[in-house]
Design an enzyme around this catalytic site. Structure first.
Site, short mmCIF file in Angstrom:
data_model
loop_
_atom_site.label_atom_id
_atom_site.label_comp_id
_atom_site.label_asym_id
_atom_site.label_seq_id
_atom_site.Cartn_x
_atom_site.Cartn_y
_atom_site.Cartn_z
N GLU A 268 -4.76 6.03 -0.71
CA GLU A 268 -3.92 5.05 -1.44
C GLU A 268 -4.76 4.53 -2.55
OE1 GLU A 268 -0.35 3.07 -0.36
OE2 GLU A 268 -1.54 2.60 1.40
N LYS A 286 1.82 -4.47 6.74
CA LYS A 286 1.81 -3.93 8.15
C LYS A 286 0.82 -4.68 9.10
CE LYS A 286 4.00 0.77 6.88
NZ LYS A 286 3.86 0.43 5.27
N PHE A 349 3.84 11.74 7.13
CA PHE A 349 3.64 13.06 7.48
C PHE A 349 4.24 14.22 6.87
CE2 PHE A 349 2.34 12.71 12.40
CZ PHE A 349 1.35 12.10 11.97
#
Lengths: 367, 253
Positions: A268, A286, A349
């Site tokens: 990122e 998170k 994923f």
């Protein structure tokens, strides 16, 4: 096709012990003296997950529809989830003869939740790994754009189970301490349970947030590891900016995926550094919520809407020593910077990448 | 999924079939009880899907591969891998949980494998809508092309569980906004096939979760309709648990 703008007119969220979005947002703004970083959460045995699934999803739906008693009867419902009501699936697997019993499927979860919300438009599940929530938002917006539904609920939901926990353990992706997105000492993710919901429509209303652009792209580089150069994420962001008619310098805040795993955060950072020479602020949550998988995209979009509505940006929870000094992370304390345009990103994923652009509508004051 | 001739009042979208591939299972093939499922049970399906994808998309340019939207419809998604992973982690309190299998316990992984093999970077979505999954993937591929003026899109439907009958287990359709010029989907003498798709909303609060769902039936019905289009117009409808109904109409130009 519908050429009208898409608005997010209602939001709701419940995450781990936070029973509503206000409680979660307050915790995200907690002062650095009492850091609100998540501790690793012990997963409940799988047969207890059913209660958690029902409690999170039903609460999110009730909060979304509170004060808005009449949803259009043909309102759509898109569920974004990786595993859905996983307890139901595991129960089936542990049957003595599973093949003799009806198979549980994710669309049945979507059907049950659409019934619970009382909506009768198109309803199904979209499952694109950790981008499922953002994909659900895009799917809902495109159903409205293609006239398949006048309004649409996009919901993201997933709950921790020992099934998922064992999987991430096997991948050695879990943190040994706490989740520290973009930190020099980050060592993995923690998991969380959440459900979040948004109502998408074409009518502006007080407090509504404009969903002005979206984009998705594949890495086509590796099945489960992110592309080190961040090419898929860059492409997704470019597509979202193009749809919104914006340039990178128009973005005030990047709300990153920020899982706290070494490779995801580095990927990122590479994409943000190459696309945004003006270095807008970056936040990620998170560290507090844990990775809520299919719920994360909608949960974080709901928080992004709250940031636009209040003008206050929470810091990257868990970040103390940034590993990418050339980027502009919000560290330690919240910032009252009144962003008007937020880029929300997600990756998952399968080399999937998704980006949304959220804006305060023109003339919309901070509340 | 049932074959029928009816109309649904909703937006109608049309496209052209540029090519398709499907995998039929021989009626002689023994059915596998779930207890005997192994990684080999799924690896052959994956290999077949990837080989068919490469063949179907071989003429696409790099730029077309970068843009191609992908839609996968599936009912059972990763249920086989879920079963295998649950079996592996049940041994010695999770100590033998297989990371290789866990990576595959997501319904979208097979679509990502297609994207990786064929170097596709377009937006990709995996849709789970019960018996309507395959038809929904076709509908969304067509509406996405219309919405974004994309010339091509890929619709796929894949069901991993052993079939209950001679149903194909996967279907790949390359769709285009313009009729194909230099390629014919099913032989040089056949005219191109036009696909019209429409959607009717569900029954909402009145919808019942069906006792049995079968994605294979959806794949079978679409495959049969494409094959039969040379002789007559084919219409099929598929209804999901929520009552969401997708109508697909295949006609030769």
């Amino acid at each position: 096709m519908n050429h009208r703008a898409i608005y997010i007119s209602a939001i709701s969220a419940t995450c781990n012990d936070y029973s509503n979005l206000d409680g979660l947002f307050d915790a995200l703004l907690a002062p650095p003296e009492s850091p609100a970083t998540s501790a690793p959460i012990a997963p409940p045995p799988w047969h207890n997950c059913a209660t958690e699934w029902a409690s999170h999803t039903h609460r999110a739906i009730h909060q979304l529809t509170d004060g808005r008693t009449v949803l259009p009867p043909d309102c759509g419902f898109i569920l974004g989830s990786t595993k859905g009501d996983i307890a139901r699936q595991l129960l089936w697997m542990h049957e003595p003869q599973p093949s003799a019993r009806p198979r549980p499927t994710l669309d049945q979860d979507a059907a049950a939740l659409a019934r619970h919300a009382g909506v009768g438009g198109p309803a199904y599940c979209i499952s694109t790994a950790c981008t499922s929530g953002l994909s659900a938002l895009i799917e809902a917006a495109e159903l409205i754009k293609t006239l398949a539904a006048p309004e649409c609920i996009a919901m993201g939901a997933d709950v921790i189970s020992d099934f998922v926990c064992d999987g991430f353990k096997a991948l050695r992706a879990l943190s040994h301490s706490v989740c520290r997105p973009f930190d020099r000492h980050r060592d993995g993710l923690t998991l969380g349970s959440a459900a979040a919901a948004t109502l998408l429509c074409t009518k502006p209303s007080p407090g509504a947030v404009l969903l002005s652009g979206w984009g998705a792209a594949g890495d086509a580089a590796h099945l489960t590891a992110p592309d080190r150069a961040g090419r898929g994420l860059t492409l997704a962001i470019e597509r979202a900016l193009a749809m919104a008619g914006l340039r990178p310098e128009h973005i005030d805040l990047i709300f990153a995926h920020g899982t706290g795993t070494p490779f995801n955060d580095a990927m990122e950072a590479t994409a943000f550094a190459s696309l945004f020479p003006n270095r807008p602020c970056i936040t990620a949550i998170k560290g507090l919520t844990g990775h809520t998988l299919g719920a994360a995209g909608v949960l974080e979009t709901a928080v992004a809407c709250r940031i636009l509505q209040t003008g206050v940006v929470p810091p990257v929870t868990g970040l103390e020593n940034p590993d990418f000094p050339d980027l502009n992370f919000v560290v330690g304390r919240p910032q009252t910077s009144h962003p008007r345009r937020i880029l929300k990103t997600g990756s998952g994923f399968g080399g999937l990448n998704t980006a949304l652009i959220l804006e305060l509508p023109p003339q919309e004051p901070y509340r | 999924m049932s074959q029928q001739h009816s109309t649904i009042s909703s937006t109608n979208a049309t496209a052209w079939l540029h090519g398709w591939a499907g995998k039929a299972i021989s009626t002689q093939e023994p059915r596998q009880p779930l207890d005997f499922l192994t990684e080999a049970s799924i690896s052959q399906l994956v290999a077949d899907v990837l080989t068919a994808s490469e063949a179907l998309l071989q003429d696409l340019t790099l730029e077309q591969r970068r843009q191609l939207p992908l839609f996968l419809g599936t009912t059972d998604g990763s249920l086989v891998e879920d079963l295998l992973f649950e079996r592996s982690r049940s041994i010695q309190a999770g100590r033998y949980a297989s990371p290789a299998i866990f990576r595959r316990t997501l319904p979208n992984i097979i679509l990502s494998e297609i994207a990786l093999t064929c170097q596709l970077q377009g937006p990709g979505s995996t849709l789970v809508a019960g018996p309507a999954s395959a038809a929904l993937a076709v509908y969304r591929a067509i509406t996405t092309m219309q919405l974004y003026n994309e010339p091509l899109a890929l619709a796929a439907a894949i069901e991993p569980l052993p079939p209950a009958d001679a149903a194909p287990r996967f279907l790949l359709m390359l769709l285009g906004m313009q009729p194909p010029h230099d390629r014919h989907p099913s032989g040089a003498k056949q005219p191109p096939i036009c696909v019209a798709a429409s959607l009717a909303p569900g029954a909402g609060g009145q919808a019942k979760v069906p006792i049995h769902v079968s994605g294979e039936a959806g794949i079978q019905a679409i495959s049969d309709a494409i094959k039969a289009t040379g002789t007559s117009k084919q219409t099929i409808s598929a209804t999901a648990a929520t009552g969401l109904t997708i109508l697909l109409q295949f006609s030769a130009a």
